[in-house]
Design a protein around this motif. Structure first.
Motif, PDB file in Angstrom:
ATOM      1  N   LYS B  32      83.271 -11.061  49.002  1.00  0.00           N
ATOM      2  CA  LYS B  32      82.684  -9.760  48.683  1.00  0.00           C
ATOM      3  C   LYS B  32      83.511  -9.035  47.626  1.00  0.00           C
ATOM      4  N   THR B  33      84.822  -9.139  47.719  1.00  0.00           N
ATOM      5  CA  THR B  33      85.671  -8.423  46.772  1.00  0.00           C
ATOM      6  C   THR B  33      86.006  -9.269  45.549  1.00  0.00           C
ATOM      7  N   LEU B  34      86.231 -10.572  45.744  1.00  0.00           N
ATOM      8  CA  LEU B  34      86.586 -11.400  44.578  1.00  0.00           C
ATOM      9  C   LEU B  34      85.423 -11.493  43.595  1.00  0.00           C
ATOM     10  N   GLY B  35      84.195 -11.501  44.110  1.00  0.00           N
ATOM     11  CA  GLY B  35      83.014 -11.440  43.247  1.00  0.00           C
ATOM     12  C   GLY B  35      82.611 -12.763  42.614  1.00  0.00           C
ATOM     13  N   GLU B  36      81.614 -12.686  41.722  1.00  0.00           N
ATOM     14  CA  GLU B  36      80.989 -13.889  41.142  1.00  0.00           C
ATOM     15  C   GLU B  36      81.921 -14.689  40.241  1.00  0.00           C
ATOM     16  N   ASN B  37      82.854 -14.011  39.606  1.00  0.00           N
ATOM     17  CA  ASN B  37      83.726 -14.721  38.655  1.00  0.00           C
ATOM     18  C   ASN B  37      84.856 -15.429  39.391  1.00  0.00           C
ATOM     19  N   THR B  38      84.456 -16.237  40.355  1.00  0.00           N
ATOM     20  CA  THR B  38      85.420 -16.908  41.210  1.00  0.00           C
ATOM     21  C   THR B  38      85.070 -18.384  41.266  1.00  0.00           C
ATOM     22  N   LEU B 189      92.863  -7.154  48.708  1.00  0.00           N
ATOM     23  CA  LEU B 189      92.254  -7.970  47.652  1.00  0.00           C
ATOM     24  C   LEU B 189      92.084  -7.163  46.369  1.00  0.00           C
ATOM     25  N   GLU B 190      91.704  -5.895  46.530  1.00  0.00           N
ATOM     26  CA  GLU B 190      91.513  -5.041  45.349  1.00  0.00           C
ATOM     27  C   GLU B 190      92.826  -4.883  44.597  1.00  0.00           C
ATOM     28  N   LYS B 191      93.906  -4.845  45.340  1.00  0.00           N
ATOM     29  CA  LYS B 191      95.233  -4.746  44.732  1.00  0.00           C
ATOM     30  C   LYS B 191      95.587  -6.081  44.045  1.00  0.00           C
ATOM     31  N   ALA B 192      95.322  -7.180  44.755  1.00  0.00           N
ATOM     32  CA  ALA B 192      95.729  -8.499  44.268  1.00  0.00           C
ATOM     33  C   ALA B 192      94.985  -8.917  42.997  1.00  0.00           C
ATOM     34  N   VAL B 193      93.694  -8.552  42.864  1.00  0.00           N
ATOM     35  CA  VAL B 193      92.946  -8.999  41.676  1.00  0.00           C
ATOM     36  C   VAL B 193      93.540  -8.428  40.387  1.00  0.00           C
ATOM     37  N   LYS B 194      94.274  -7.350  40.498  1.00  0.00           N
ATOM     38  CA  LYS B 194      94.862  -6.746  39.289  1.00  0.00           C
ATOM     39  C   LYS B 194      96.192  -7.391  38.923  1.00  0.00           C
ATOM     40  N   ILE B 195      96.708  -8.246  39.794  1.00  0.00           N
ATOM     41  CA  ILE B 195      98.036  -8.835  39.574  1.00  0.00           C
ATOM     42  C   ILE B 195      97.914 -10.218  38.937  1.00  0.00           C
TER      43      ILE B 195
END
Ligand SMILES: Cc1ncc(C[n+]2csc(CCOP(=O)(O)OP(=O)(O)O)c2C)c(N)n1
Ligand code: SF4
Ligand code: SF4
Ligand code: SF4
Ligand SMILES: [Mg+2]
Lengths: 98, 294
Positions: B32-38, B189-195
Protein backbone atom coordinates in the motif's frame (compact mmCIF):
# COMPACT_ATOMS: atom_id res chain seq x y z
CA UNK A 1 -3.91 -19.43 -25.51
CA UNK A 2 -7.59 -19.06 -24.62
CA UNK A 3 -9.33 -17.15 -21.87
CA UNK A 4 -12.34 -18.69 -20.17
CA UNK A 5 -13.57 -15.97 -17.84
CA UNK A 6 -10.68 -15.35 -15.50
CA UNK A 7 -8.98 -18.65 -16.38
CA UNK A 8 -6.19 -18.94 -18.93
CA UNK A 9 -5.94 -22.11 -20.98
CA UNK A 10 -2.84 -23.21 -22.91
CA UNK A 11 -3.86 -25.61 -25.66
CA UNK A 12 -0.41 -26.62 -26.81
CA UNK A 13 3.18 -26.19 -25.71
CA UNK A 14 3.89 -23.48 -28.28
CA UNK A 15 1.17 -21.40 -26.56
CA UNK A 16 3.36 -20.94 -23.50
CA UNK A 17 5.13 -17.58 -23.07
CA UNK A 18 8.93 -17.74 -23.49
CA UNK A 19 9.49 -17.11 -19.79
CA UNK A 20 7.45 -17.38 -16.61
CA UNK A 21 5.46 -14.18 -16.59
CA UNK A 22 2.15 -13.43 -15.01
CA UNK A 23 -0.74 -13.17 -17.45
CA UNK A 24 -3.65 -12.98 -15.04
CA UNK A 25 -4.70 -12.48 -11.45
CA UNK A 26 -5.48 -15.06 -8.77
CA UNK A 27 -9.06 -13.78 -8.80
CA UNK A 28 -10.01 -16.86 -10.82
CA UNK A 29 -9.47 -18.76 -7.56
CA UNK A 30 -12.64 -18.29 -5.52
CA UNK A 31 -11.29 -18.97 -2.04
CA UNK A 32 -14.72 -18.49 -0.45
CA UNK A 33 -15.14 -22.24 -0.85
CA UNK A 34 -12.46 -22.75 1.86
CA UNK A 35 -14.74 -21.25 4.52
CA UNK A 36 -16.06 -23.20 7.51
CA UNK A 37 -17.60 -20.17 9.13
CA UNK A 38 -19.00 -17.04 7.53
CA UNK A 39 -18.72 -13.53 8.96
CA UNK A 40 -22.04 -11.69 9.03
CA UNK A 41 -22.15 -7.91 9.58
CA UNK A 42 -24.90 -6.33 11.64
CA UNK A 43 -25.07 -3.05 9.73
CA UNK A 44 -27.08 -1.38 12.47
CA UNK A 45 -24.16 -1.90 14.87
CA UNK A 46 -21.34 -1.06 12.43
CA UNK A 47 -19.72 2.33 13.15
CA UNK A 48 -17.69 2.39 9.87
CA UNK A 49 -14.36 2.45 11.71
CA UNK A 50 -12.53 0.50 8.97
CA UNK A 51 -10.69 -1.78 11.42
CA UNK A 52 -12.00 -5.01 9.85
CA UNK A 53 -11.00 -3.73 6.39
CA UNK A 54 -7.53 -2.86 7.62
CA UNK A 55 -6.83 -6.33 9.04
CA UNK A 56 -8.40 -8.65 6.44
CA UNK A 57 -5.56 -10.70 4.86
CA UNK A 58 -7.80 -11.51 1.89
CA UNK A 59 -9.00 -8.10 0.73
CA UNK A 60 -12.56 -9.33 1.34
CA UNK A 61 -14.09 -6.33 3.07
CA UNK A 62 -15.55 -3.50 1.06
CA UNK A 63 -17.60 -0.45 1.86
CA UNK A 64 -21.32 -0.39 1.00
CA UNK A 65 -23.19 2.73 -0.19
CA UNK A 66 -23.73 3.81 3.45
CA UNK A 67 -20.05 3.42 4.31
CA UNK A 68 -20.64 0.23 6.31
CA UNK A 69 -18.56 -2.91 6.10
CA UNK A 70 -19.58 -5.46 3.47
CA UNK A 71 -18.06 -8.93 3.12
CA UNK A 72 -17.02 -10.32 -0.25
CA UNK A 73 -18.05 -13.96 0.15
CA UNK A 74 -16.46 -14.94 -3.16
CA UNK A 75 -13.02 -14.68 -1.53
CA UNK A 76 -13.50 -14.49 2.27
CA UNK A 77 -11.78 -17.54 3.78
CA UNK A 78 -13.60 -17.22 7.10
CA UNK A 79 -10.53 -16.65 9.28
CA UNK A 80 -12.57 -14.68 11.81
CA UNK A 81 -10.05 -11.83 12.23
CA UNK A 82 -12.69 -9.21 11.33
CA UNK A 83 -15.12 -10.54 13.95
CA UNK A 84 -12.38 -10.75 16.59
CA UNK A 85 -11.12 -7.21 15.95
CA UNK A 86 -14.40 -5.31 15.46
CA UNK A 87 -14.55 -2.91 18.43
CA UNK A 88 -18.37 -2.97 18.65
CA UNK A 89 -18.85 -6.70 17.94
CA UNK A 90 -20.84 -5.99 14.78
CA UNK A 91 -19.55 -9.14 13.07
CA UNK A 92 -20.61 -12.68 14.05
CA UNK A 93 -19.17 -15.88 12.69
CA UNK A 94 -21.85 -18.43 11.81
CA UNK A 95 -21.32 -21.97 10.68
CA UNK A 96 -21.31 -22.43 6.93
CA UNK A 97 -23.89 -24.85 5.55
CA UNK A 98 -22.76 -27.10 2.77
CA UNK B 1 -15.57 4.02 6.30
CA UNK B 2 -12.55 5.48 8.04
CA UNK B 3 -9.17 4.72 6.45
CA UNK B 4 -6.13 5.07 8.69
CA UNK B 5 -3.76 3.62 6.07
CA UNK B 6 -3.64 4.02 2.25
CA UNK B 7 -6.72 2.65 0.46
CA UNK B 8 -4.64 1.55 -2.52
CA UNK B 9 -4.73 -2.26 -2.90
CA UNK B 10 -1.83 -3.87 -4.77
CA UNK B 11 -2.68 -7.43 -3.82
CA UNK B 12 -5.34 -9.61 -5.42
CA UNK B 13 -7.70 -11.89 -3.50
CA UNK B 14 -7.73 -15.54 -4.46
CA UNK B 15 -4.17 -15.93 -3.17
CA UNK B 16 -3.12 -19.19 -1.57
CA UNK B 17 -2.23 -18.20 2.03
CA UNK B 18 -3.90 -20.09 4.88
CA UNK B 19 -6.75 -18.46 6.80
CA UNK B 20 -5.42 -15.67 9.02
CA UNK B 21 -1.89 -15.62 7.56
CA UNK B 22 0.20 -12.83 9.10
CA UNK B 23 2.68 -13.00 6.21
CA UNK B 24 -0.01 -12.37 3.60
CA UNK B 25 -1.46 -9.45 5.55
CA UNK B 26 2.03 -7.98 6.01
CA UNK B 27 2.79 -7.77 2.29
CA UNK B 28 -0.66 -6.36 1.61
CA UNK B 29 0.05 -3.55 4.09
CA UNK B 30 3.61 -2.93 2.82
CA UNK B 31 2.59 -2.65 -0.86
CA UNK B 32 0.00 0.00 0.00
CA UNK B 33 2.79 2.42 0.83
CA UNK B 34 5.56 1.25 -1.51
CA UNK B 35 3.17 1.64 -4.44
CA UNK B 36 3.26 0.61 -8.11
CA UNK B 37 6.88 1.53 -8.75
CA UNK B 38 8.02 -1.55 -6.91
CA UNK B 39 9.67 -4.76 -8.09
CA UNK B 40 9.52 -7.66 -5.67
CA UNK B 41 11.74 -10.67 -5.38
CA UNK B 42 10.90 -13.75 -3.30
CA UNK B 43 13.29 -16.53 -2.41
CA UNK B 44 11.72 -19.94 -1.69
CA UNK B 45 9.23 -19.40 1.16
CA UNK B 46 5.49 -19.53 1.79
CA UNK B 47 5.07 -16.47 -0.38
CA UNK B 48 6.39 -18.45 -3.40
CA UNK B 49 3.15 -20.40 -3.06
CA UNK B 50 0.81 -17.65 -1.81
CA UNK B 51 1.50 -15.81 -5.07
CA UNK B 52 -0.50 -18.45 -6.97
CA UNK B 53 0.25 -20.88 -9.80
CA UNK B 54 1.76 -19.80 -13.10
CA UNK B 55 0.54 -17.87 -15.12
CA UNK B 56 -1.38 -16.07 -12.37
CA UNK B 57 -0.17 -13.69 -9.67
CA UNK B 58 -1.64 -12.26 -6.49
CA UNK B 59 0.43 -9.07 -6.58
CA UNK B 60 -0.11 -6.21 -8.99
CA UNK B 61 3.60 -5.38 -9.26
CA UNK B 62 6.37 -7.25 -11.11
CA UNK B 63 7.68 -10.18 -9.12
CA UNK B 64 10.82 -12.25 -9.58
CA UNK B 65 11.07 -15.68 -7.91
CA UNK B 66 14.65 -16.38 -6.93
CA UNK B 67 16.74 -19.06 -5.21
CA UNK B 68 16.46 -19.60 -1.46
CA UNK B 69 19.79 -17.97 -0.50
CA UNK B 70 19.73 -15.03 -2.92
CA UNK B 71 16.95 -12.58 -1.92
CA UNK B 72 19.23 -9.65 -1.10
CA UNK B 73 21.55 -9.96 -4.08
CA UNK B 74 18.62 -10.42 -6.49
CA UNK B 75 17.04 -7.18 -5.25
CA UNK B 76 20.41 -5.45 -5.62
CA UNK B 77 20.62 -6.73 -9.21
CA UNK B 78 17.10 -5.49 -9.94
CA UNK B 79 18.07 -2.06 -8.64
CA UNK B 80 21.23 -2.01 -10.77
CA UNK B 81 19.13 -2.93 -13.82
CA UNK B 82 16.58 -0.23 -13.03
CA UNK B 83 19.37 2.36 -12.80
CA UNK B 84 20.75 1.25 -16.14
CA UNK B 85 17.41 2.00 -17.84
CA UNK B 86 17.10 5.30 -15.95
CA UNK B 87 14.40 4.11 -13.58
CA UNK B 88 16.25 4.75 -10.40
CA UNK B 89 12.95 5.57 -8.66
CA UNK B 90 12.00 1.85 -8.63
CA UNK B 91 11.81 0.30 -5.16
CA UNK B 92 13.75 -2.96 -5.38
CA UNK B 93 12.35 -5.18 -2.65
CA UNK B 94 13.58 -8.48 -1.24
CA UNK B 95 10.76 -10.23 0.63
CA UNK B 96 12.03 -13.30 2.46
CA UNK B 97 11.08 -15.68 5.25
CA UNK B 98 13.11 -16.16 8.43
CA UNK B 99 14.77 -19.32 7.07
CA UNK B 100 15.77 -17.43 3.92
CA UNK B 101 17.13 -14.59 6.04
CA UNK B 102 18.49 -15.78 9.41
CA UNK B 103 19.93 -19.00 7.99
CA UNK B 104 20.61 -19.62 4.33
CA UNK B 105 20.26 -16.01 3.10
CA UNK B 106 22.46 -14.32 5.69
CA UNK B 107 25.60 -14.03 3.56
CA UNK B 108 23.75 -12.30 0.71
CA UNK B 109 22.00 -10.09 3.26
CA UNK B 110 25.28 -9.14 4.92
CA UNK B 111 26.89 -8.45 1.53
CA UNK B 112 24.11 -6.11 0.41
CA UNK B 113 24.06 -4.37 3.80
CA UNK B 114 27.83 -3.88 3.75
CA UNK B 115 27.73 -2.41 0.23
CA UNK B 116 24.78 -0.28 1.34
CA UNK B 117 22.85 -1.35 -1.76
CA UNK B 118 19.81 0.84 -2.35
CA UNK B 119 17.17 -1.81 -1.64
CA UNK B 120 14.48 -2.74 0.84
CA UNK B 121 14.98 -6.03 2.65
CA UNK B 122 11.94 -7.41 4.48
CA UNK B 123 12.00 -10.53 6.59
CA UNK B 124 8.48 -11.76 7.38
CA UNK B 125 9.39 -13.81 10.38
CA UNK B 126 7.03 -16.67 11.22
CA UNK B 127 9.78 -18.28 13.27
CA UNK B 128 10.21 -21.54 11.33
CA UNK B 129 10.41 -23.05 7.85
CA UNK B 130 6.66 -23.08 7.31
CA UNK B 131 6.44 -23.79 3.59
CA UNK B 132 8.15 -27.15 4.03
CA UNK B 133 6.17 -28.13 7.13
CA UNK B 134 7.39 -26.26 10.24
CA UNK B 135 11.10 -27.04 10.72
CA UNK B 136 13.09 -25.00 13.23
CA UNK B 137 15.19 -22.06 12.06
CA UNK B 138 17.58 -19.86 14.00
CA UNK B 139 14.61 -17.48 14.36
CA UNK B 140 12.53 -20.07 16.24
CA UNK B 141 12.20 -18.96 19.88
CA UNK B 142 13.49 -21.03 22.78
CA UNK B 143 11.00 -23.60 24.03
CA UNK B 144 8.95 -23.76 20.82
CA UNK B 145 7.71 -26.96 19.26
CA UNK B 146 8.48 -27.53 15.59
CA UNK B 147 8.56 -30.83 13.67
CA UNK B 148 12.37 -30.93 14.14
CA UNK B 149 12.17 -29.82 17.79
CA UNK B 150 9.41 -32.11 19.14
CA UNK B 151 7.86 -31.44 22.55
CA UNK B 152 10.27 -33.93 24.15
CA UNK B 153 13.19 -31.84 22.79
CA UNK B 154 11.80 -28.36 22.18
CA UNK B 155 14.09 -25.66 20.75
CA UNK B 156 16.94 -25.30 23.23
CA UNK B 157 18.49 -22.09 21.93
CA UNK B 158 17.22 -18.54 22.14
CA UNK B 159 16.26 -16.75 18.91
CA UNK B 160 19.20 -15.28 16.99
CA UNK B 161 19.45 -11.51 17.41
CA UNK B 162 19.41 -10.69 13.72
CA UNK B 163 18.53 -7.03 14.28
CA UNK B 164 21.81 -6.57 16.16
CA UNK B 165 23.69 -8.28 13.32
CA UNK B 166 22.13 -5.91 10.78
CA UNK B 167 22.85 -2.94 13.06
CA UNK B 168 26.52 -3.98 13.10
CA UNK B 169 26.55 -3.07 9.38
CA UNK B 170 25.58 0.54 10.26
CA UNK B 171 22.83 0.59 7.60
CA UNK B 172 20.93 3.88 7.15
CA UNK B 173 17.57 2.54 8.35
CA UNK B 174 16.17 -0.52 10.02
CA UNK B 175 12.99 -1.20 11.96
CA UNK B 176 10.88 -3.89 13.53
CA UNK B 177 7.19 -3.86 12.62
CA UNK B 178 3.97 -5.84 12.99
CA UNK B 179 0.84 -6.33 10.88
CA UNK B 180 -1.09 -5.71 14.12
CA UNK B 181 0.08 -2.07 13.97
CA UNK B 182 -0.50 -1.01 10.34
CA UNK B 183 -0.24 2.73 11.09
CA UNK B 184 3.20 2.28 12.69
CA UNK B 185 4.33 0.16 9.74
CA UNK B 186 3.04 2.75 7.25
CA UNK B 187 4.83 5.59 9.05
CA UNK B 188 8.11 3.67 8.97
CA UNK B 189 7.73 2.87 5.27
CA UNK B 190 7.01 6.51 4.45
CA UNK B 191 10.25 7.41 6.18
CA UNK B 192 12.23 4.60 4.52
CA UNK B 193 11.19 5.39 0.92
CA UNK B 194 12.96 8.74 1.21
CA UNK B 195 16.24 7.12 2.27
CA UNK B 196 18.84 6.02 -0.31
CA UNK B 197 20.77 2.93 0.73
CA UNK B 198 19.99 -0.25 2.59
CA UNK B 199 16.67 -0.44 4.43
CA UNK B 200 15.85 -3.42 6.61
CA UNK B 201 12.44 -4.36 8.05
CA UNK B 202 11.86 -7.19 10.49
CA UNK B 203 8.15 -8.12 10.62
CA UNK B 204 6.83 -10.69 13.09
CA UNK B 205 4.19 -12.59 11.10
CA UNK B 206 1.92 -14.95 13.08
CA UNK B 207 1.27 -18.26 11.29
CA UNK B 208 -1.80 -20.19 12.52
CA UNK B 209 -0.82 -23.71 11.34
CA UNK B 210 2.85 -23.35 12.35
CA UNK B 211 2.18 -21.75 15.72
CA UNK B 212 -0.88 -23.93 16.36
CA UNK B 213 -3.08 -20.90 16.90
CA UNK B 214 -6.60 -19.86 15.94
CA UNK B 215 -6.61 -17.87 12.69
CA UNK B 216 -8.79 -15.21 14.35
CA UNK B 217 -6.02 -14.58 16.95
CA UNK B 218 -3.40 -13.40 14.43
CA UNK B 219 -3.83 -9.69 15.25
CA UNK B 220 -4.11 -10.31 19.01
CA UNK B 221 -0.89 -12.36 19.02
CA UNK B 222 0.97 -9.62 17.17
CA UNK B 223 -0.17 -7.14 19.81
CA UNK B 224 0.68 -9.43 22.72
CA UNK B 225 4.19 -10.00 21.31
CA UNK B 226 4.74 -6.25 21.35
CA UNK B 227 3.07 -5.52 24.69
CA UNK B 228 4.99 -8.30 26.45
CA UNK B 229 8.32 -7.03 25.12
CA UNK B 230 8.93 -10.28 23.21
CA UNK B 231 8.87 -8.27 19.99
CA UNK B 232 9.21 -4.56 20.76
CA UNK B 233 8.76 -2.10 17.89
CA UNK B 234 11.78 0.11 17.34
CA UNK B 235 13.92 1.83 14.72
CA UNK B 236 17.69 2.06 14.33
CA UNK B 237 19.28 4.76 12.21
CA UNK B 238 22.87 4.31 10.99
CA UNK B 239 23.31 1.40 13.39
CA UNK B 240 23.42 3.77 16.34
CA UNK B 241 20.33 5.86 16.94
CA UNK B 242 17.71 3.65 18.60
CA UNK B 243 14.09 4.79 18.95
CA UNK B 244 11.53 2.66 20.80
CA UNK B 245 8.01 3.00 19.34
CA UNK B 246 6.12 0.43 21.40
CA UNK B 247 5.52 -0.64 24.15
CA UNK B 248 6.03 2.44 26.27
CA UNK B 249 9.39 2.21 28.10
CA UNK B 250 7.73 3.90 31.08
CA UNK B 251 5.11 1.19 31.63
CA UNK B 252 5.46 -2.39 32.87
CA UNK B 253 5.49 -5.14 30.27
CA UNK B 254 2.61 -7.64 30.04
CA UNK B 255 3.67 -11.08 31.31
CA UNK B 256 4.90 -13.37 28.51
CA UNK B 257 2.52 -16.06 29.70
CA UNK B 258 -0.46 -14.42 28.04
CA UNK B 259 1.29 -14.61 24.65
CA UNK B 260 2.62 -18.14 25.16
CA UNK B 261 -0.59 -19.81 26.37
CA UNK B 262 -2.49 -18.74 23.24
CA UNK B 263 -0.16 -20.93 21.14
CA UNK B 264 -0.09 -24.70 20.79
CA UNK B 265 3.64 -24.63 19.98
CA UNK B 266 4.32 -23.61 23.61
CA UNK B 267 1.67 -25.80 25.30
CA UNK B 268 4.23 -28.25 26.76
CA UNK B 269 6.14 -25.54 28.64
CA UNK B 270 6.44 -25.88 32.42
CA UNK B 271 6.36 -23.03 34.92
CA UNK B 272 10.18 -22.99 35.07
CA UNK B 273 10.48 -22.72 31.28
CA UNK B 274 8.13 -19.75 31.24
CA UNK B 275 10.23 -18.15 34.01
CA UNK B 276 13.40 -18.57 31.93
CA UNK B 277 11.70 -16.94 28.95
CA UNK B 278 10.36 -14.10 31.12
CA UNK B 279 13.82 -13.38 32.56
CA UNK B 280 15.35 -13.40 29.08
CA UNK B 281 12.70 -10.99 27.75
CA UNK B 282 13.21 -8.64 30.73
CA UNK B 283 16.97 -8.63 30.18
CA UNK B 284 16.63 -7.90 26.45
CA UNK B 285 14.12 -5.12 27.14
CA UNK B 286 16.49 -3.46 29.62
CA UNK B 287 19.26 -3.66 27.03
CA UNK B 288 17.07 -2.09 24.35
CA UNK B 289 16.09 0.73 26.71
CA UNK B 290 19.77 1.33 27.45
CA UNK B 291 20.58 1.50 23.75
CA UNK B 292 17.72 3.97 23.22
CA UNK B 293 18.86 5.99 26.21
CA UNK B 294 15.56 5.79 28.07
C1 LIG C 1 18.57 -24.41 -1.45
C2 LIG C 1 17.21 -24.82 -1.04
N1 LIG C 1 17.06 -25.59 0.04
C3 LIG C 1 15.82 -25.96 0.45
C4 LIG C 1 14.71 -25.53 -0.22
C5 LIG C 1 13.34 -25.99 0.23
N2 LIG C 1 12.58 -24.92 0.84
C6 LIG C 1 11.66 -24.22 0.14
S1 LIG C 1 10.82 -23.10 1.08
C7 LIG C 1 11.64 -23.60 2.46
C8 LIG C 1 11.30 -23.00 3.80
C9 LIG C 1 11.44 -21.53 3.85
O1 LIG C 1 11.33 -21.08 5.17
P1 LIG C 1 11.26 -19.55 5.47
O2 LIG C 1 12.35 -18.83 4.76
O3 LIG C 1 11.20 -19.34 6.94
O4 LIG C 1 9.89 -19.08 4.81
P2 LIG C 1 8.40 -19.60 5.21
O5 LIG C 1 8.16 -20.82 4.39
O6 LIG C 1 8.38 -19.88 6.66
O7 LIG C 1 7.50 -18.51 4.81
C10 LIG C 1 12.58 -24.61 2.18
C11 LIG C 1 13.44 -25.27 3.16
C12 LIG C 1 14.90 -24.73 -1.38
N3 LIG C 1 13.87 -24.27 -2.09
N4 LIG C 1 16.15 -24.38 -1.75
S1 SF4 D 1 -13.34 -13.74 7.99
FE1 SF4 D 1 -11.19 -13.25 7.49
S2 SF4 D 1 -11.13 -13.39 5.25
FE2 SF4 D 1 -13.28 -13.19 5.81
S3 SF4 D 1 -13.71 -11.01 5.71
FE3 SF4 D 1 -13.18 -11.50 7.84
S4 SF4 D 1 -11.00 -11.06 7.98
FE4 SF4 D 1 -11.47 -11.23 5.78
S1 SF4 E 1 -14.75 -3.25 12.49
FE1 SF4 E 1 -16.93 -3.44 13.00
S2 SF4 E 1 -17.63 -1.33 13.28
FE2 SF4 E 1 -15.65 -1.22 12.25
S3 SF4 E 1 -16.19 -1.12 10.05
FE3 SF4 E 1 -15.87 -3.28 10.54
S4 SF4 E 1 -17.91 -4.08 11.07
FE4 SF4 E 1 -18.02 -1.84 11.14
S1 SF4 F 1 1.92 -21.75 6.65
FE1 SF4 F 1 1.85 -19.86 7.84
S2 SF4 F 1 3.07 -18.34 6.72
FE2 SF4 F 1 2.63 -20.07 5.34
S3 SF4 F 1 0.78 -19.41 4.23
FE3 SF4 F 1 0.10 -20.62 5.99
S4 SF4 F 1 -0.25 -19.10 7.61
FE4 SF4 F 1 0.96 -18.09 6.03
MG1 LIG G 1 9.52 -18.90 8.12
Amino acid sequence: MKRDGKKIIFEKESDLPPNAMSLGTTEFNETGSWRNERPVVDKAKCISCGICWKYCPDMSIKEDSEGKAEIDYVFCKGCGICAAECPVKAITMIEEEK
Amino acid sequence: MKYSIPQKELMNPGHLACQGCGGALSLRLVLKTLGENTILTFPACCWSVIDGPFPYSSVKVPLFHTAFETAAITAAGIKAGAKKVEKEYVNAVAWAGDGGTYDIGIQALSGAAERNDDIFYFVYDNEAYMNTGVQRSSATPKGAWTTTTPTTFPKAEFKKDLDAIVAAHYVPYQATASPSYPEDLTKKLEKAVKIRGFKFFHILAPCPPGWKTNPEDTIKLGKLAVESGIFPLYEIENGEKYTINMPSPKKDLKPVNEYLTKQGRFRHLKEDDVKTIQEYVNKRWEKLKRLAGV
